[in-house]
Design a protein around this motif. Structure first.
Motif, mmCIF file in Angstrom:
data_model
loop_
_atom_site.group_PDB
_atom_site.id
_atom_site.type_symbol
_atom_site.label_atom_id
_atom_site.label_comp_id
_atom_site.label_asym_id
_atom_site.label_seq_id
_atom_site.Cartn_x
_atom_site.Cartn_y
_atom_site.Cartn_z
ATOM 1 N N SER A 211 0.851 -1.187 0.000
ATOM 2 C CA SER A 211 0.000 0.000 0.000
ATOM 3 C C SER A 211 0.885 1.235 0.000
ATOM 4 C CB SER A 211 -0.909 0.004 1.235
ATOM 5 O OG SER A 211 -0.154 0.331 2.395
ATOM 6 N N GLN A 212 0.273 2.394 0.068
ATOM 7 C CA GLN A 212 1.038 3.647 0.076
ATOM 8 C C GLN A 212 1.817 3.841 1.380
ATOM 9 O OE1 GLN A 212 -1.920 6.611 -0.805
ATOM 10 N NE2 GLN A 212 -2.340 5.785 -2.842
ATOM 11 N N GLU A 213 1.551 2.989 2.371
ATOM 12 C CA GLU A 213 2.252 3.090 3.651
ATOM 13 C C GLU A 213 3.284 1.981 3.857
ATOM 14 O OE1 GLU A 213 1.848 5.599 5.740
ATOM 15 O OE2 GLU A 213 0.385 6.503 4.382
ATOM 16 N N THR A 214 3.420 1.063 2.888
ATOM 17 C CA THR A 214 4.229 -0.135 3.112
ATOM 18 C C THR A 214 5.700 0.175 3.334
ATOM 19 O OG1 THR A 214 2.689 -1.490 1.824
ATOM 20 C CG2 THR A 214 4.908 -2.371 2.146
ATOM 21 N N ASP A 246 5.612 1.557 -6.733
ATOM 22 C CA ASP A 246 6.655 2.433 -6.194
ATOM 23 C C ASP A 246 7.107 1.995 -4.806
ATOM 24 O OD1 ASP A 246 6.633 3.942 -8.456
ATOM 25 O OD2 ASP A 246 5.403 5.557 -7.656
ATOM 26 N N GLU A 247 6.195 1.419 -4.020
ATOM 27 C CA GLU A 247 6.556 0.983 -2.669
ATOM 28 C C GLU A 247 7.517 -0.198 -2.719
ATOM 29 O OE1 GLU A 247 5.191 2.567 0.359
ATOM 30 O OE2 GLU A 247 4.905 4.025 -1.252
ATOM 31 N N ALA A 248 7.272 -1.123 -3.654
ATOM 32 C CA ALA A 248 8.179 -2.258 -3.824
ATOM 33 C C ALA A 248 9.550 -1.790 -4.293
ATOM 34 C CB ALA A 248 7.588 -3.256 -4.821
ATOM 35 N N VAL A 249 9.568 -0.789 -5.174
ATOM 36 C CA VAL A 249 10.822 -0.230 -5.669
ATOM 37 C C VAL A 249 11.618 0.407 -4.527
ATOM 38 C CG1 VAL A 249 11.796 1.603 -7.113
ATOM 39 C CG2 VAL A 249 10.019 0.099 -8.032
ATOM 40 N N SER A 300 5.131 -7.651 -5.596
ATOM 41 C CA SER A 300 5.987 -8.598 -4.866
ATOM 42 C C SER A 300 6.990 -9.248 -5.806
ATOM 43 C CB SER A 300 5.135 -9.689 -4.203
ATOM 44 O OG SER A 300 4.339 -9.169 -3.176
ATOM 45 N N GLU A 301 6.529 -9.593 -7.007
ATOM 46 C CA GLU A 301 7.400 -10.239 -7.983
ATOM 47 C C GLU A 301 8.423 -9.260 -8.561
ATOM 48 O OE1 GLU A 301 4.798 -13.723 -9.990
ATOM 49 O OE2 GLU A 301 3.835 -11.758 -10.016
ATOM 50 N N VAL A 302 8.074 -7.984 -8.619
ATOM 51 C CA VAL A 302 9.048 -6.965 -9.014
ATOM 52 C C VAL A 302 10.212 -6.973 -8.036
ATOM 53 C CG1 VAL A 302 9.452 -4.477 -9.193
ATOM 54 C CG2 VAL A 302 7.403 -5.464 -10.203
ATOM 55 N N LEU A 303 9.882 -6.953 -6.751
ATOM 56 C CA LEU A 303 10.908 -6.935 -5.707
ATOM 57 C C LEU A 303 11.750 -8.210 -5.740
ATOM 58 C CD1 LEU A 303 12.287 -5.835 -3.213
ATOM 59 C CD2 LEU A 303 10.315 -6.547 -1.850
ATOM 60 N N ILE A 304 11.082 -9.361 -5.793
ATOM 61 C CA ILE A 304 11.813 -10.636 -5.785
ATOM 62 C C ILE A 304 12.647 -10.777 -7.056
ATOM 63 C CG2 ILE A 304 11.588 -13.144 -5.750
ATOM 64 C CD1 ILE A 304 9.034 -12.810 -4.151
#
Length: 528
Positions: A211-214, A246-249, A300-304
């Motif tokens: 989310s926008q707070e993650t 953007d949060e994952a990034v 999640s897959e972007v991050l992983i």
């Protein structure tokens, strides 16, 4: 004399002005794509048919519902993730992404046809107003909420409202009827399920969405773990369906050194955009395990993918969902919205992890369930990697595109020996019912534990407790007399975790469940 000259030149001036106006207007058509200067809107057959149905059809038709169906039919021809969001659903979806809503700050469940408060948010509106776990709601303002046809969604709508607005709750505490006025405020929808030190310098963080707070929640947790001696990290993204890219990034930036590429996006109408590391991260070098399963998707897959491509992390678990499409949300005039796929994202080595969807939405989602039936969740040899899309990580390890992220270490799903009665125990809410009432009866003892770790070491779920649980199950026509020892062990652990949840909410539940989690055990083994 001057008047005569003006009479001669005036028609010429008018002519020149008219010619200039026409020319400028003709040139201005370029500012209106697809429309000529003298443009007349052409009605398309879809709108013509809708008008004919509304004005000519034999029976009364709910035109809004029909229009929604028509829109969805169009989107079904695109991809599974381009969706129309009706106005009545949009607020809830936006709240989930924002990471908050406005309400009174309680969790509730329905037991015996009554709304029972199962948890009160610490320092939230209800906490400040004096509500307690165990209170039973009778009325919300003037609306009765007790009875045989309780609708949980209706209760949520009654409890939520504008920030600062007030709601009057009539409730039963024991045998005493009480009434309280509560002022609604922001209630966090946390994406952080748990963060704690497992031991030996190993920290654990579990995120349920982006989310926008993650990112902020992740950083608070990470810095707290560093103060406790964090040296190695397990980042649990199992069941995390994604959210805000953007949060994952931002989280990837904390885990990758230098100015490394994290991901890039590109579409027919969207220019290529690269996302890179921009700053020194808080955990760029320590050993890192990331956990994934078939519910791990999108952001999640972007991050992983970034962590795997740069050989920064070891992936433990099962193959991820395989969603490599980027959606943009467009608000519509009736307060509904269109979430339209506008681009694909790619990992640093250039792979798209998007699964094929050319056989339609039904087949696309059935592929996940087929993993359970085809043995993929039981054996690494059954993983269906696309051998035509082979890539190499920066360190030379083979990875695949076109079907999610394949783990470096596979952990099978434990589904052995579950009978129908055990399945009903999980599906019918019997465990949560028991844990709630157990907490009410033993709250002094349970609140005496300082943290979930102390609870794990010292709390005992006895054979007498099991008998009480079995009697409760019998009331729901579920017999536990013939279940296997393993089923009993698994149910007992789930009961312990649900009791811990009553005290420490999701963090307590996760920490207890992790003590008997084979994937966690594998992650710890990898980090040794």
């Amino acid at each position: 004399m001057n008047n005569k000259k003006l009479q001669v030149w005036l028609p010429l001036l008018f002519s020149l002005t008219l010619i200039a106006g026409i020319y400028i207007g003709f040139k201005m058509r370029d500012d209106f794509p697809g429309k000529s200067f003298f443009y007349m809107e052409k009605r398309r057959p879809v709108q013509e048919i809708m008008d004919l149905i509304e004005n000519k059809y034999v029976d009364e038709v709910k035109m809004d519902a029909l229009a929604d169906t028509a829109i969805q039919a169009m989107l079904n021809k695109l991809d599974p993730h381009s969706v129309f969001i009706p106005a009545e659903q949009l607020q809830g979806i936006n709240e989930d992404l924002a990471g908050k809503f406005f309400g009174i700050g309680v969790e509730f469940n329905v037991f015996d046809d009554t709304i029972n408060v199962t948890n009160v948010l610490q320092d939230g509106p209800s906490f400040k107003a004096g509500l307690q776990t165990g209170d039973k709601f009778i009325k919300v303002d003037d609306s009765a909420v007790a009875g045989t046809k309780i609708d949980g969604e209706r209760i949520r709508r009654l409890l939520r409202g504008d920030r600062g607005s007030e709601v009057v709750i009539s409730f039963l505490r024991g045998t005493e009827m009480k009434k309280v006025t509560i002022k609604r405020d922001a209630i966090p929808l946390s994406s952080l399920d748990a963060s704690y030190m497992i031991g030996n310098g190993v920290g654990y963080i579990k995120l349920n969405k982006f989310s926008q707070e993650t990112y902020n929640e992740f950083m608070v947790a990470l810095l707290a773990l560093k103060k406790q001696g964090l040296q190695k990290l397990i980042l649990d993204l199992r069941g995390n369906g994604g959210g805000v890219l953007d949060e994952a990034v931002e989280i990837a930036d904390e885990l990758l050194p230098g100015d490394k590429l994290i991901t890039y996006t590109e579409g027919k109408h969207v220019a290529k955009k690269e996302y890179r590391c921009r700053r020194d991260g808080q955990f760029e070098t320590g050993p890192l395990v990331v956990m994934a399963d078939e519910g791990t998707a999108s952001a999640s897959e972007v991050l992983i993918g970034a962590l795997q491509d740069w050989d920064r992390a070891t992936v433990v678990g099962r193959r991820s969902f395989g969603k490599g499409l980027v959606q943009e949300q467009f608000d519509l005039s009736d307060n509904s919205a269109l979430r339209l796929t506008v681009a694909r994202y790619y990992t640093p080595v250039g792979r798209s992890i998007q699964r094929p969807y050319n056989n339609g939405e039904k087949a696309y989602y059935e592929e996940i369930s087929k993993r359970f039936h085809d043995g993929e969740t039981q054996s690494a040899d059954s993983i269906k990697n696309d051998k035509t899309k082979v890539y190499k990580t920066k360190g030379g390890k083979t990875v695949y595109g076109g079907g999610g992220i394949t783990p470096d270490y596979f952990v099978p799903l434990d589904t052995s020996g579950y009978g129908i009665n055990t399945a009903r125990v999980y599906s019918d809410g019997i465990i949560s019912n028991y844990a709630y009432h157990f907490y009410l009866q033993h709250s002094s003892q349970l609140n005496g534990y300082k943290n979930p770790g102390e609870f794990i070491k010292n709390f005992s779920f006895t054979e007498d407790d099991w008998k009480q649980f079995s009697m409760l199950a019998e009331k729901d026509s579920v017999s536990l007399n013939t279940i296997s020892p393993k089923e009993k062990e698994d149910i007992s652990n789930r009961i312990r975790s649900s009791i811990a949840r009553q005290v420490w909410r999701t963090e307590g539940m996760v920490e207890v469940l992790n003590t008997d989690d084979n994937a966690i055990k594998k992650a710890l083994e990898v980090l040794q």
